[in-house]
Write an enzyme that holds these catalytic residues in place. Sequence first.
Site, PDB file in Angstrom:
ATOM      1  N   ASP A   1      62.716   0.621  24.872  1.00 43.64           N
ATOM      2  CA  ASP A   1      62.469  -0.098  26.127  1.00 43.64           C
ATOM      3  C   ASP A   1      63.135   0.669  27.287  1.00 43.64           C
ATOM      4  OD1 ASP A   1      61.617  -2.266  27.686  1.00 43.64           O
ATOM      5  OD2 ASP A   1      63.464  -3.410  27.351  1.00 43.64           O
TER       6      ASP A   1
ATOM      7  N   ALA B   1      59.112 -10.911  31.848  1.00 53.21           N
ATOM      8  CA  ALA B   1      58.186 -12.034  31.672  1.00 53.21           C
ATOM      9  C   ALA B   1      58.820 -13.255  31.000  1.00 53.21           C
ATOM     10  CB  ALA B   1      56.969 -11.552  30.888  1.00 53.21           C
ATOM     11  N   SER B   2      60.128 -13.408  31.125  1.00 52.01           N
ATOM     12  CA  SER B   2      60.748 -14.628  30.591  1.00 52.01           C
ATOM     13  C   SER B   2      60.432 -15.808  31.507  1.00 52.01           C
ATOM     14  CB  SER B   2      62.273 -14.458  30.489  1.00 52.01           C
ATOM     15  OG  SER B   2      62.605 -13.763  29.306  1.00 52.01           O
TER      16      SER B   2
ATOM     17  N   HIS C   1      56.509  -6.556  32.086  1.00 55.50           N
ATOM     18  CA  HIS C   1      57.971  -6.654  31.914  1.00 55.50           C
ATOM     19  C   HIS C   1      58.455  -7.886  32.668  1.00 55.50           C
ATOM     20  CE1 HIS C   1      59.281  -2.704  30.186  1.00 55.50           C
ATOM     21  NE2 HIS C   1      57.980  -2.530  30.331  1.00 55.50           N
TER      22      HIS C   1
ATOM     23  N   SER D   1      66.728  -1.228  23.978  1.00 58.68           N
ATOM     24  CA  SER D   1      67.016  -0.573  25.263  1.00 58.68           C
ATOM     25  C   SER D   1      68.101   0.486  25.048  1.00 58.68           C
ATOM     26  CB  SER D   1      67.514  -1.611  26.280  1.00 58.68           C
ATOM     27  OG  SER D   1      68.798  -2.080  25.882  1.00 58.68           O
TER      28      SER D   1
ATOM     29  N   SER E   1      65.443 -12.143  28.415  1.00 59.68           N
ATOM     30  CA  SER E   1      66.302 -13.189  28.984  1.00 59.68           C
ATOM     31  C   SER E   1      66.161 -14.538  28.268  1.00 59.68           C
ATOM     32  CB  SER E   1      65.987 -13.378  30.472  1.00 59.68           C
ATOM     33  OG  SER E   1      66.326 -12.210  31.177  1.00 59.68           O
TER      34      SER E   1
ATOM     35  N   ASN F   1      56.960  -8.708  27.612  1.00 59.85           N
ATOM     36  CA  ASN F   1      58.369  -8.425  27.289  1.00 59.85           C
ATOM     37  C   ASN F   1      59.261  -9.641  27.544  1.00 59.85           C
ATOM     38  OD1 ASN F   1      57.466  -5.832  26.979  1.00 59.85           O
ATOM     39  ND2 ASN F   1      59.075  -4.906  28.224  1.00 59.85           N
TER      40      ASN F   1
ATOM     41  N   GLU G   1      55.337   3.266  33.392  1.00 59.53           N
ATOM     42  CA  GLU G   1      55.322   2.194  34.404  1.00 59.53           C
ATOM     43  C   GLU G   1      54.975   2.750  35.771  1.00 59.53           C
ATOM     44  OE1 GLU G   1      58.586  -0.637  34.209  1.00 59.53           O
ATOM     45  OE2 GLU G   1      58.548  -0.965  36.377  1.00 59.53           O
TER      46      GLU G   1
HETATM   47  O1  G3H Z   1      64.616  -4.813  30.790  1.00 57.75           O
HETATM   48  C1  G3H Z   1      65.765  -4.866  30.384  1.00 57.75           C
HETATM   49  C2  G3H Z   1      66.069  -5.570  29.108  1.00 57.75           C
HETATM   50  O2  G3H Z   1      66.306  -6.935  29.334  1.00 57.75           O
HETATM   51  C3  G3H Z   1      67.190  -4.898  28.390  1.00 57.75           C
HETATM   52  O3  G3H Z   1      68.391  -5.189  29.001  1.00 57.75           O
HETATM   53  O4  G3H Z   1      69.471  -2.961  29.309  1.00 57.75           O
HETATM   54  O5  G3H Z   1      70.839  -5.054  29.266  1.00 57.75           O
HETATM   55  O6  G3H Z   1      69.794  -4.172  27.172  1.00 57.75           O
HETATM   56  P1  G3H Z   1      69.726  -4.270  28.671  1.00 57.75           P
HETATM   57  P1  13P Z   2      63.137 -10.621  31.017  1.00 51.14           P
HETATM   58  O1  13P Z   2      64.446 -10.332  31.672  1.00 51.14           O
HETATM   59  O2  13P Z   2      62.243 -11.428  31.908  1.00 51.14           O
HETATM   60  O3  13P Z   2      63.273 -11.241  29.675  1.00 51.14           O
HETATM   61  O4  13P Z   2      62.376  -9.208  30.806  1.00 51.14           O
HETATM   62  C1  13P Z   2      62.717  -8.380  29.729  1.00 51.14           C
HETATM   63  C2  13P Z   2      62.090  -7.040  29.826  1.00 51.14           C
HETATM   64  O5  13P Z   2      61.224  -6.759  30.632  1.00 51.14           O
HETATM   65  C3  13P Z   2      62.550  -6.014  28.888  1.00 51.14           C
HETATM   66  O6  13P Z   2      61.995  -4.773  29.136  1.00 51.14           O
HETATM   67 ZN    ZN Z   3      61.630  -4.413  31.210  1.00 54.41          ZN
END
Ligand code: G3H
Ligand code: 13P
Ligand code: ZN
Length: 312
Positions: A83, A216-217, A214, A50, A260, A257, A135
């Site tokens: 990302d 998808a945890s 996205h 990211s 989390s 993705n 997206e």
């Molecule tokens: O979708 C977001 C991802 O979990 C990346 O998170 O921007 O805190 O690195 P971050």
């Molecule tokens: P989660 O927060 O559900 O893991 O999603 C991560 C994500 O979509 C990163 O782009």
């Molecule tokens: Zn995402």
Amino acid sequence: MPLVNTTEMFKKAYEGGYAIGAFNVNNMEIVQGITSACEELKAPVILQVSAGARKYANRTYLMKLVEAAVIECPDIPIALHLDHGPSFELCKSCIDDGFTSVMFDGSSKPYEENVEEASRVVEYAHKYGVTVEAELGRLAGVEDDVKVSDDKAQYTDPDEVQDFVTRTGVDSLAIAIGTSHGAYKFKPGQKPKLRLDILQEVSDRLPGFPIVLHGASSVVPEFVKMINDNGGQMPDAIGIPEEMLREAAKMAVCKINVDSDLRLAMTASVRKYLAENPSHFDPRQYLGPARDAIKAMVEHKINVVLGCAGKA
Ligand code: G3H
Ligand code: 13P
Ligand code: ZN
């Protein structure tokens, strides 16, 4: 093998009814945990970075960590993906650095702006063999610096997808069907719901086209409990049930993705270790088990959600 783009991975995943895991990477232990699981299970993988990760770890360090993983894991295809790229400039910078895939995230912009900027990214990326994800629709939660509140979350409109994909030339499309970023995806007492009917409508309009999920945890309860039992405070953390994600992976979803769940596994492991070993202070003592926890989480995802073991 060198880094690959996502074309072949997605083609095989679509035809085989499985999905590729796209895992966020921020440091060495995370890269090692993910790729050692994938190498052992012979699973193709997408390592995604990211804008925040690039700021945290520095672009050169991340690039070199991924290059090291490519050398250490010769038997599996690895794609390096940006990302939630917020702009053409960041996408271009990652392509110039050697990324093999980028996401341009114009989902919070007006439709025509999203089309225009995604097309610009595609035009540049395709010159270098780099694949592009975009997206349509907005997920609730936090995407880097962009916060989307629950009431603004919008499901993807299936009537828009054909026009968007045809005009932009993107290689895959992230859609909003009820997932969201972070560890609090549903309110306590609320029944988790994924709009697989919208996913079906989208794929009816885009036959054979790879779809991305996205947020998808699954926010695995065992790890939330481990965090809370060891001094953490994450009450009411709830994710997407694994069986719903497995269904989506059998349909047109080719990329799932996960960030989390890796964060939870790592944090739970570190908290437990330090609570049980208060006198220890060598970071290798707690980061080693944290890396193992990441590896176990990725193995679990491959076997239970993605179905991509042995597909390398
Ligand atoms: O979708 C977001 C991802 O979990 C990346 O998170 O921007 O805190 O690195 P971050
Ligand atoms: P989660 O927060 O559900 O893991 O999603 C991560 C994500 O979509 C990163 O782009
Ligand atoms: Zn995402």
